[in-house]
Design a protein around this motif. Structure first.
Motif, PDB file in Angstrom:
ATOM      1  N   TYR A  13     -43.616  60.066 -48.190  1.00 42.91           N
ATOM      2  CA  TYR A  13     -44.635  59.470 -49.035  1.00 42.91           C
ATOM      3  C   TYR A  13     -43.985  58.432 -49.934  1.00 42.91           C
ATOM      4  CZ  TYR A  13     -48.596  59.073 -52.246  1.00 42.91           C
ATOM      5  OH  TYR A  13     -49.640  58.602 -52.996  1.00 42.91           O
ATOM      6  N   SER A  19     -48.477  49.129 -52.848  1.00 43.07           N
ATOM      7  CA  SER A  19     -49.146  49.861 -51.774  1.00 43.07           C
ATOM      8  C   SER A  19     -48.637  51.291 -51.674  1.00 43.07           C
ATOM      9  CB  SER A  19     -48.935  49.154 -50.428  1.00 43.07           C
ATOM     10  OG  SER A  19     -47.562  49.126 -50.103  1.00 43.07           O
ATOM     11  N   LYS A  21     -47.588  53.963 -48.652  1.00 49.29           N
ATOM     12  CA  LYS A  21     -47.245  54.047 -47.237  1.00 49.29           C
ATOM     13  C   LYS A  21     -46.765  55.457 -46.934  1.00 49.29           C
ATOM     14  CE  LYS A  21     -45.885  49.185 -47.155  1.00 49.29           C
ATOM     15  NZ  LYS A  21     -44.778  48.223 -46.934  1.00 49.29           N
ATOM     16  N   THR A  22     -47.319  56.038 -45.889  1.00 51.95           N
ATOM     17  CA  THR A  22     -46.944  57.395 -45.503  1.00 51.95           C
ATOM     18  C   THR A  22     -46.622  57.430 -44.017  1.00 51.95           C
ATOM     19  OG1 THR A  22     -49.239  57.998 -45.020  1.00 51.95           O
ATOM     20  CG2 THR A  22     -48.445  58.375 -47.269  1.00 51.95           C
ATOM     21  N   TRP A  47     -51.534  53.967 -44.450  1.00 54.15           N
ATOM     22  CA  TRP A  47     -51.205  53.240 -45.671  1.00 54.15           C
ATOM     23  C   TRP A  47     -52.478  52.764 -46.360  1.00 54.15           C
ATOM     24  CZ3 TRP A  47     -50.652  51.572 -40.729  1.00 54.15           C
ATOM     25  CH2 TRP A  47     -51.370  50.446 -40.341  1.00 54.15           C
ATOM     26  N   GLU A  49     -53.061  49.269 -48.707  1.00 52.31           N
ATOM     27  CA  GLU A  49     -52.414  48.062 -49.224  1.00 52.31           C
ATOM     28  C   GLU A  49     -52.818  47.723 -50.650  1.00 52.31           C
ATOM     29  OE1 GLU A  49     -50.115  46.275 -48.033  1.00 52.31           O
ATOM     30  OE2 GLU A  49     -49.963  46.871 -45.941  1.00 52.31           O
ATOM     31  N   PRO A 144     -54.178  58.447 -47.417  1.00 53.72           N
ATOM     32  CA  PRO A 144     -53.327  58.254 -46.226  1.00 53.72           C
ATOM     33  C   PRO A 144     -52.694  59.537 -45.707  1.00 53.72           C
ATOM     34  CG  PRO A 144     -52.920  56.515 -47.834  1.00 53.72           C
ATOM     35  CD  PRO A 144     -53.788  57.529 -48.502  1.00 53.72           C
TER      36      PRO A 144
END
Length: 459
Positions: A13, A19, A21-22, A47, A49, A144
């Motif tokens: 994670y 942003s 993002k995973t 994700w 953004e 996400p």
């Protein structure tokens, strides 16, 4: 406890400045080679953004600006601090500092000296109020993770650990929601939240470089975007040859979430030059300002190959690749025709024997032997064995000659494939920015000799 004999599913994670993002990664021991090695495979990525620390900083700056305007009405010549670019930049810096302080404290003072017209801004903010004003962001920040589970069909019981990186992942509310979503008591924090991405990139680059020796790790990455190829209008060559009228054909070459690096081939028939364009198939998951068109390739040289053909259109083969960096390109191209040759050959063939021919011959020979025995018993001398043997041999040769004959008839004795390979030239860009590139055929001619057509057989 880590067990090298089993696969471990780990959620990474990363909540940074802009942003979230995973990724869901499976770690295992690869035993397919001569030596065992550690390996991992990316199972899914997701994700957002528009959700990150910078959004929180800007939101806090807006709250502080409204507080200043409300407290100091008329003291700023009727101008709102929201319209003052320099003041808002300073408030964003104060908002970032406030966010970081509240990660370790329940309340913090906020002070900006001489914010506007030499007037200081002073306020305070509690962690409870901070969490409440960003409640919608916390819900977006955890979405996400749910998408990872949905895409892979896993449940929270299949997740063995969660590793957090990124500066904004240090916010207590983010960690609280992440643990609740995955059902994990503690999050793994053994990676540097700010430098882990740079360290990982350095390790990966060292593994690709011949100058460094690092521990070998098997990596199977995932490409989140789909790529389609569209074969469109025909192009006239410099010699002004006629072109065929063919409708554009579009095909998805790479589906979303396929492993990389990856390569695929497109095979079709064309008798004139054409263009190939590559585009992303799922722009809805990209940023709004992302260009969906990857590139346009003008393929020439097909007309020359078509002149060698007598029965069908030349077969075009395009090789498309996505490298480990996620770049989709047309790397190889070739055009060819196939011929079959027919020759007249002499084939020895035995005549078919009619039914009943064999038994009379055997019977005749048996009668002859009986007659010889009878004549011998009467006192007559038998004929010499040598003459008898020669007679039998002579009969046999006569029979063989009668049983076979040589016929001549046409037969397809060989399937022969001749490919006249022309270089398919690629033009990237338009106008002054256009650049010529020679895409090499994938079937074996020397690249230095592929600038013109060759009639040599590729076999």
């Amino acid at each position: 406890k880590y067990d090298a004999t089993k696969e471990h599913n780990v959620v990474f994670y990363d909540m940074g400045s802009t942003s979230v993002k995973t990724s869901l990664v499976s770690f295992y021991t690869d035993t397919s080679g001569k030596k065992e090695k550690d390996a991992f495979k990316v199972l899914a990525v997701a994700w957002d953004e528009g959700c990150g620390g910078h959004v929180i900083d800007s939101r806090l700056a807006t709250v502080f600006a409204k507080q200043f305007d409300e407290k100091h009405k008329g003291a700023n010549d009727g101008e709102s601090v929201l319209e003052n670019v320099r003041a808002m930049a300073r408030l964003r810096i104060a908002g970032k500092k406030t966010k970081e302080t509240l990660s370790a404290n329940q309340e913090t003072p906020v002070t900006v000296e001489a914010l506007s017209n030499d007037i200081d801004f002073r306020s305070k903010l509690s962690r409870e109020d901070f969490n409440e004003m960003n409640q919608d962001l916390w819900e977006r920040a955890i979405a996400p993770v749910q998408k990872l589970l949905d895409d892979t069909g896993m449940s929270t019981s299949d997740i063995h650990a969660a590793v957090i990186v990124g500066g904004s992942s240090l916010i207590p509310k983010v960690q609280e929601q992440l643990k609740a979503k995955l059902g994990i008591d503690e999050l793994t924090r053994n990676l540097d939240a700010f430098e882990s991405a740079a360290l990982g990139a350095g390790f990966y680059a060292a593994g690709l470089s011949p100058s460094f020796r690092v521990r070998e790790v098997g990596v199977t990455d995932l490409y989140p975007f789909g790529v389609s190829a569209t074969v469109s209008k025909s192009l006239a060559d410099a010699e002004g040859d006629e072109v065929e009228t063919v409708e554009s054909v579009s095909e998805v070459v790479f589906e979303p979430k396929e492993p990389v690096p990856n390569r695929k081939y497109l095979v079709f028939s064309r008798s004139s030059n054409f263009t190939v364009s590559l585009k992303y198939t799922n722009p809805e998951v990209m940023s709004p300002d992302t260009e969906t068109e990857i590139g346009v390739y003008n393929m020439t040289g097909v007309n020359k190959c078509a002149k060698f053909n007598t029965t069908d259109k030349p077969k075009i083969t395009l090789k498309l690749e996505i490298d480990r960096n996620g770049m989709a390109t047309v790397t190889e191209a070739a055009a060819g025709v196939t011929e079959w040759t027919e020759k007249s050959v002499k084939i020895p063939r035995k005549k078919k024997k009619k039914a009943g021919d064999e038994e009379p011959k055997k019977k005749s020979k048996k009668s002859k032997d009986t007659e010889e025995d009878e004549s011998g018993s009467d006192g007559n001398e038998p004929e010499p064995e040598k003459d008898s043997a020669e007679g039998e041999a002579g009969d046999t040769n006569t029979e063989d000659a009668a049983e076979s004959e040589v016929v001549e008839e046409p037969q397809v004795v060989e399937e022969h494939k001749c490919a006249w390979n022309a270089t398919l030239n690629v033009t990237l860009g338009e106008g002054e920015d256009a650049k010529e590139k020679e895409v090499q055929p994938y079937i074996g001619l020397d690249s230095g000799k592929n600038k013109t057509m060759t009639g040599e057989c590729a076999n």
